[in-house]
Each structure stands twice: as C-alpha cells, then as structure tokens.
Design a protein around this motif. Structure first.
Motif: not given
Length: 262
Positions: A1-2, A11-17, A24-29, A60-65
C-alpha cells in the motif's frame, strides 16, 4: 500500500483514482473493487470481527485505495501500512460539496427510476442479491448514516463531511498528508508522490452528474468495476433459479396433477 485517498465521497475520488492509475499505480481499489475483490474482508470488518491484520492481508498487493469504505477506515489502513502517503481531497468549500453531493444523489435516483420505485427496488435488491444488499447497506451506514435516502438533510450531511475532514487533518502526520483539490491538477499531486507530470494527459475528471459511474455501471459502461457486474449477475441468476425452483415448479406440478396431466 503506497497511497491512501482519504477524501470524503464526491470530493473527486473517482478522478484521483484514475489519476493514480495514469501515474503508474497499477492496482487501485476504488468503490466497486472494495466489494468485488475485498468484499469478504469488509464483511468481517462490518460484522465486528475485523482487525488490523485484515487490512494488512487485504491490501498487501494493492498500490492505492480510494472512496468508501476505505476512506472511512483510513487510520486503520495507515496503521497497517505506516509508510503510506495520505491524500485528502476536498472541495472549494463545505457548501460547494453539499450542493454537489445532494444534486448528484438526486440525479442518480431519478435517472435509475429510484425516485418512484425506490422501495420496490430495494426490496428486490435485498431479495435477489442479499450479500450485496448487506454490503452496500453497511457501507452507506458507515459512511453517511442513513442519509442517502434523504440527500436534502443538509445539517447532517455537512456534519459528516466536516467531521471526516477534521479527523484526517488532526490525525494524519503532516509530512505524509496532501490536502488536494482536483482543480489543482497534476503539479501538487506529482510533487507529493515524487512522480513526473504526465505529458499530453489532462487531469482526469470522473463521475460528474452527466457521467455518473453508478449509472454507467448499471448500463454496463463502467471502465473499472473489478468484476463487480459479473458477480452481481451471477448471484441474481442463482437466486432467480432458486426462486423458480421453489415456487414455479411446484405450482406447475400441482396444476398438472389437478388437470390429470401427470
């Protein structure tokens, strides 16, 4: 998790994702991935059986949420991954956020005919897709109380928004926190994350009222759903099959026997 996107909904959650994916964050949940991929963990957490270890295992294998329910549990996720950076997306003001959020929810309800058939829709949703009904009910309760059914409850909605932002501002270490308005574009985000500004890529603007991800999801036009739509279709098919077996077939047999056809 980075990266933990702790911003309140709309508040722009879809835009920031999407911006993180471009960087380059490949796994964004995001909202749908939390259910489609992480639903088992979240069910345990909502049932009161969760722990910090669940967050460690889940991500553990996710880059961002981003978005609920992860944004509500940003502190627990940060405890599990203490080196993560936290982004608090905010609107220009509390008033701007409320008007936008209320208008968006009202638009979704009217677009999907919930305004007229909401009670019937929720009954059928609960009957034929109980696991997803339970999950979304828990998410909405954790994030907004019972306010999605009444998006015009201004005092309570403002209170939820204000308390959430204050909690992040007070609880997150300043060196790990970026307060961000998506209107600012790439520069502050890339500087905070140590990334180069993408060339020839405008900052994404997602989930506007005329391009709702909820409406797009039900129409099968959602780009990133983590397989959620297919899983919901499968559960619906299984439930309808069971209902057919329980009710329709016995009625058919009884009628046939009455008419002497069996």
């Amino acid at each position: 998790m980075k990266v933990i996107c702790a911003g309140f909904s709309h508040t722009g959650t879809k835009s920031i994702a999407e911006a993180l994916r471009i960087l380059g964050y490949s796994k964004v949940h995001d909202f749908l991935e939390h259910s489609a991929i992480d639903g088992t963990y979240w069910t345990r957490i909502f049932d009161g059986r969760g722990s910090i270890d669940d967050f460690r295992e889940m991500y553990k294998d996710v880059d961002a949420v981003a978005d609920v329910p992860a944004s509500i549990f940003w502190e627990e996720i940060l405890e599990a991954f203490p080196d993560s950076k936290v982004i608090l997306t905010m609107r220009d003001s509390e008033e701007v956020w409320f008007k936008s959020f209320a208008a968006y929810i009202t638009h979704i309800r009217r677009t999907l005919f919930w305004e007229r058939y909401m009670s019937i829709g929720f009954f059928l949703f609960r009957l034929f897709m109980p696991s997803y009904h339970s999950y979304f009910y828990n998410v909405c309760t954790a994030g907004y109380g019972y306010l999605l059914g009444n998006p015009n409850n201004e005092l309570l909605l403002r209170n939820y928004y204000r308390r959430h932002n204050r909690n992040v501002l007070r609880g997150c270490p300043p060196r790990q926190l970026l307060i961000f308005n998506v209107k600012e574009g790439w520069e502050p985000l890339c500087k905070f994350l140590g990334k180069d500004v993408p060339e020839n890529a405008p900052f994404p603007t997602k989930n506007k009222k005329d391009d709702s991800f909820v409406v797009n999801f039900f129409r099968g036009q959602c780009e990133n759903d983590g397989g959620m739509r297919e899983k919901m279709k499968k559960e619906l098919y299984n439930r309808v099959t069971i209902a057919f077996s329980i009710f329709v077939i016995p009625i058919f047999v009884i009628i046939s026997m009455t008419l002497g056809l069996l």
